[in-house]
Write a protein that holds these residues in place. Sequence first.
Motif, mmCIF file in Angstrom:
data_model
loop_
_atom_site.group_PDB
_atom_site.id
_atom_site.type_symbol
_atom_site.label_atom_id
_atom_site.label_comp_id
_atom_site.label_asym_id
_atom_site.label_seq_id
_atom_site.Cartn_x
_atom_site.Cartn_y
_atom_site.Cartn_z
ATOM 1 N N UNK A 184 31.131 48.855 38.670
ATOM 2 C CA UNK A 184 30.660 47.654 37.972
ATOM 3 C C UNK A 184 31.600 47.347 36.806
ATOM 4 N N UNK A 185 31.875 46.058 36.587
ATOM 5 C CA UNK A 185 32.666 45.669 35.421
ATOM 6 C C UNK A 185 33.947 44.957 35.799
ATOM 7 N N UNK A 186 35.071 45.476 35.318
ATOM 8 C CA UNK A 186 36.392 44.864 35.534
ATOM 9 C C UNK A 186 36.402 43.415 35.066
ATOM 10 N N UNK A 187 35.931 43.199 33.847
ATOM 11 C CA UNK A 187 35.838 41.848 33.291
ATOM 12 C C UNK A 187 37.194 41.473 32.705
ATOM 13 N N UNK A 188 38.005 40.846 33.504
ATOM 14 C CA UNK A 188 39.349 40.458 33.086
ATOM 15 C C UNK A 188 39.914 39.429 34.045
ATOM 16 N N UNK A 189 41.112 38.935 33.744
ATOM 17 C CA UNK A 189 41.759 37.906 34.548
ATOM 18 C C UNK A 189 43.226 38.267 34.712
ATOM 19 N N UNK A 190 43.787 37.995 35.889
ATOM 20 C CA UNK A 190 45.200 38.273 36.104
ATOM 21 C C UNK A 190 45.833 37.186 36.958
ATOM 22 N N UNK A 191 47.152 37.089 36.868
ATOM 23 C CA UNK A 191 47.952 36.236 37.752
ATOM 24 C C UNK A 191 49.250 36.979 38.009
ATOM 25 N N UNK A 192 49.704 36.978 39.258
ATOM 26 C CA UNK A 192 50.920 37.708 39.595
ATOM 27 C C UNK A 192 51.661 36.993 40.714
ATOM 28 N N UNK A 193 52.990 37.105 40.711
ATOM 29 C CA UNK A 193 53.812 36.558 41.786
ATOM 30 C C UNK A 193 55.203 37.187 41.716
ATOM 31 N N UNK A 198 49.460 31.441 44.630
ATOM 32 C CA UNK A 198 50.617 31.748 43.792
ATOM 33 C C UNK A 198 50.429 31.180 42.394
ATOM 34 N N UNK A 199 50.506 32.019 41.427
ATOM 35 C CA UNK A 199 50.384 31.572 40.057
ATOM 36 C C UNK A 199 48.970 31.288 39.612
ATOM 37 N N UNK A 200 48.013 31.375 40.521
ATOM 38 C CA UNK A 200 46.628 31.094 40.167
ATOM 39 C C UNK A 200 45.962 32.300 39.542
ATOM 40 N N UNK A 201 45.051 32.052 38.633
ATOM 41 C CA UNK A 201 44.347 33.148 37.980
ATOM 42 C C UNK A 201 43.314 33.743 38.915
ATOM 43 N N UNK A 202 43.140 35.061 38.830
ATOM 44 C CA UNK A 202 42.117 35.740 39.587
ATOM 45 C C UNK A 202 41.289 36.589 38.639
ATOM 46 N N UNK A 203 39.980 36.609 38.877
ATOM 47 C CA UNK A 203 39.156 37.550 38.141
ATOM 48 C C UNK A 203 39.561 38.942 38.559
ATOM 49 N N UNK A 204 39.755 39.858 37.631
ATOM 50 C CA UNK A 204 40.204 41.191 37.997
ATOM 51 C C UNK A 204 39.725 42.199 36.982
#
Length: 355
Positions: free
Chosen positions: A195-204, A349-355
């Motif tokens: 449970x958790x992982x309250x964050x945001x990432x983008x990678x390419x 690509x380049x889009x934010x993902x909840x992570x």
Amino acid sequence: MTLIDALIQYGLFMAKTLTLVLAIGLLLIVVLRARPGGSGDDDDDGSRLEVVDLNGRYANMADTIKAATLPPKMVKKAFKAERKAEKARAKAEAADKRRLFVIDFHGDLMASEVGALREVISALLIAATPEDEVLLRLDNAGGAVHEHGLAASQLLRLRSAGIPLTIAVDKVAASGGYLMACVANRLLAAPFAVVGSIGVLAEMPNFHRLLQEKGVDFELHTAGEHKRTLTLFGENTDEGRAKLREQLEETHAQFKAFIAAYRPTLDLSKVATGEYWHGEQALSLGLVDAVQTSDDYLLAARAEADLYKVRYRARKRLLQRLLGADGARALARPLARPIGSVARWLRNLGGARCA
């Protein structure tokens, strides 16, 4: 034949093979997407809502064990007593026994089950009352922000209607999965659920230097200062990186604000770090309300509630109807995996993902 000739022949062979594969793939897509009348209308297309009586299923399972382990005379006597008790209980409780509706949601990167979820919730909003309850069994490791935001919004429809919503996490509710989970009136987690992982990432990846080495120019034309922050093939700038980080921070702030609205006692400074926790840790941090599996919750509820599992089954496509689900997957897998992976990769690509 020289090596160059052999390579040319091999290249021509591969080009022909690729052309044939693409042609077959396009033909399959046309066939699979075909609709009667060609209107594309989803009404009356064979999709249906399925409802399973879980009380009856549990009773049948128990009867099967009794029949296999007890002497025949005892089995007959036990069944007779149970039927009598069930009739009496049903007569006494029929007027005020509540209903508990069970929904399953299995998440992926693009929350592809949100279409089925919205259909089930629409049906429940018509049939359910505030005296009933909905239990969502959630298994979701997160993904695209907009898709999981839509899934969470679907669950909010139940809360807005005053229908109690319980969410049970047996395996994982992380990132976008927790964005959905926090909407619950009551949130349960199994002892080792993540449970958790309250964050945001983008990678390419970026291939600019490789293209430079090969003498390949890449041009990108935009209208709007920040239409594109980072690119796959162009030269990325510090300004573009800074803008992307700014967008990620804005999305993270929105993520935290959404959680705070539905779990106001949660200390976000401790939990909105991108980390995840297991059941007991999540409980101590306030991420969940109790440590319990969905199975135990349902077994405890069956004595005082009528349990129904609700599922929306979408219309099967032509290839599935002809070959069956397993045959269709086996035939489509060689094309579906690479095409689907590339499509999802390019789309995000380049889009934010909840992570």
